[in-house]
Motif scaffolding. Sequence first.
Motif, short mmCIF file in Angstrom:
data_model
loop_
_atom_site.label_atom_id
_atom_site.label_comp_id
_atom_site.label_asym_id
_atom_site.label_seq_id
_atom_site.Cartn_x
_atom_site.Cartn_y
_atom_site.Cartn_z
N ASP A 92 35.50 82.27 -18.76
CA ASP A 92 36.88 82.64 -19.05
C ASP A 92 37.56 83.22 -17.82
OD1 ASP A 92 36.37 81.81 -21.60
OD2 ASP A 92 36.10 83.85 -22.40
N ILE A 93 36.84 84.01 -17.05
CA ILE A 93 37.41 84.60 -15.83
C ILE A 93 37.71 83.50 -14.81
CG2 ILE A 93 36.87 86.06 -13.84
CD1 ILE A 93 35.37 87.89 -15.84
N VAL A 94 36.81 82.53 -14.69
CA VAL A 94 37.05 81.41 -13.77
C VAL A 94 38.26 80.59 -14.23
CG1 VAL A 94 36.07 79.28 -12.84
CG2 VAL A 94 34.66 81.32 -13.02
N ALA A 95 38.37 80.39 -15.55
CA ALA A 95 39.51 79.64 -16.09
C ALA A 95 40.82 80.38 -15.85
CB ALA A 95 39.31 79.39 -17.58
N LEU A 96 40.83 81.66 -16.06
CA LEU A 96 42.04 82.44 -15.81
C LEU A 96 42.41 82.45 -14.33
CD1 LEU A 96 41.57 85.44 -18.25
CD2 LEU A 96 43.09 83.48 -18.49
N ALA A 97 41.41 82.45 -13.46
CA ALA A 97 41.69 82.36 -12.03
C ALA A 97 42.31 81.00 -11.68
CB ALA A 97 40.42 82.58 -11.22
N LEU A 98 41.83 79.94 -12.31
CA LEU A 98 42.42 78.62 -12.08
C LEU A 98 43.86 78.56 -12.57
CD1 LEU A 98 39.57 76.11 -13.00
CD2 LEU A 98 40.71 76.34 -10.80
N LEU A 99 44.13 79.20 -13.69
CA LEU A 99 45.49 79.18 -14.22
C LEU A 99 46.42 80.12 -13.47
CD1 LEU A 99 44.79 79.11 -18.06
CD2 LEU A 99 45.67 77.25 -16.63
N ALA A 100 45.90 81.20 -12.94
CA ALA A 100 46.75 82.21 -12.31
C ALA A 100 47.20 81.82 -10.91
CB ALA A 100 46.01 83.55 -12.25
N PHE A 101 46.37 81.13 -10.17
CA PHE A 101 46.69 80.81 -8.79
C PHE A 101 47.07 79.35 -8.65
CE2 PHE A 101 43.35 84.15 -8.46
CZ PHE A 101 44.21 85.18 -8.14
#
Length: 137
Positions: A92-101
């Motif tokens: 989930d953290i990796v997915a949020l990083a992909l969506l955030a940047f």
Amino acid sequence: MRIVYLLIVLAFPVLDLLATLRIADWTGVPLWVWLGLPLIAGFLTLRNERLEFRARTIAALRGDHAALRDLFDSGRKVLAGFLLILPGVISDIVALALLAFPLNLGAAAGAPGMRTPRRPGPARGRTTIDGEYRRLQ
């Protein structure tokens, strides 16, 4: 070497689930919240991206957008949706990083050396002016 890759791929969800169990125990938040909310968010992300991809593809076929940049952005969002569906906090953290940047923001803002396709004529709100010209040296 293939067995090592297979073990990594199979061990990641298990280790991610164990980490989620520890985090749920540590924070006191029920496990179903840590697993259920990202699952719903992943399905909504994939559904939204499916609808956006159709619109972007039509715009790219008309020449309004760069097709490769839109395809890369869509692939990034689909990967983030799949990572949200996987059970675990790390994914989930990796997915949020992909969506955030946004990784392709420079190309969209008109970075030097990047050309965006444009269609001349009335389709882009321009008018044609007839006339004669000569080249000055």
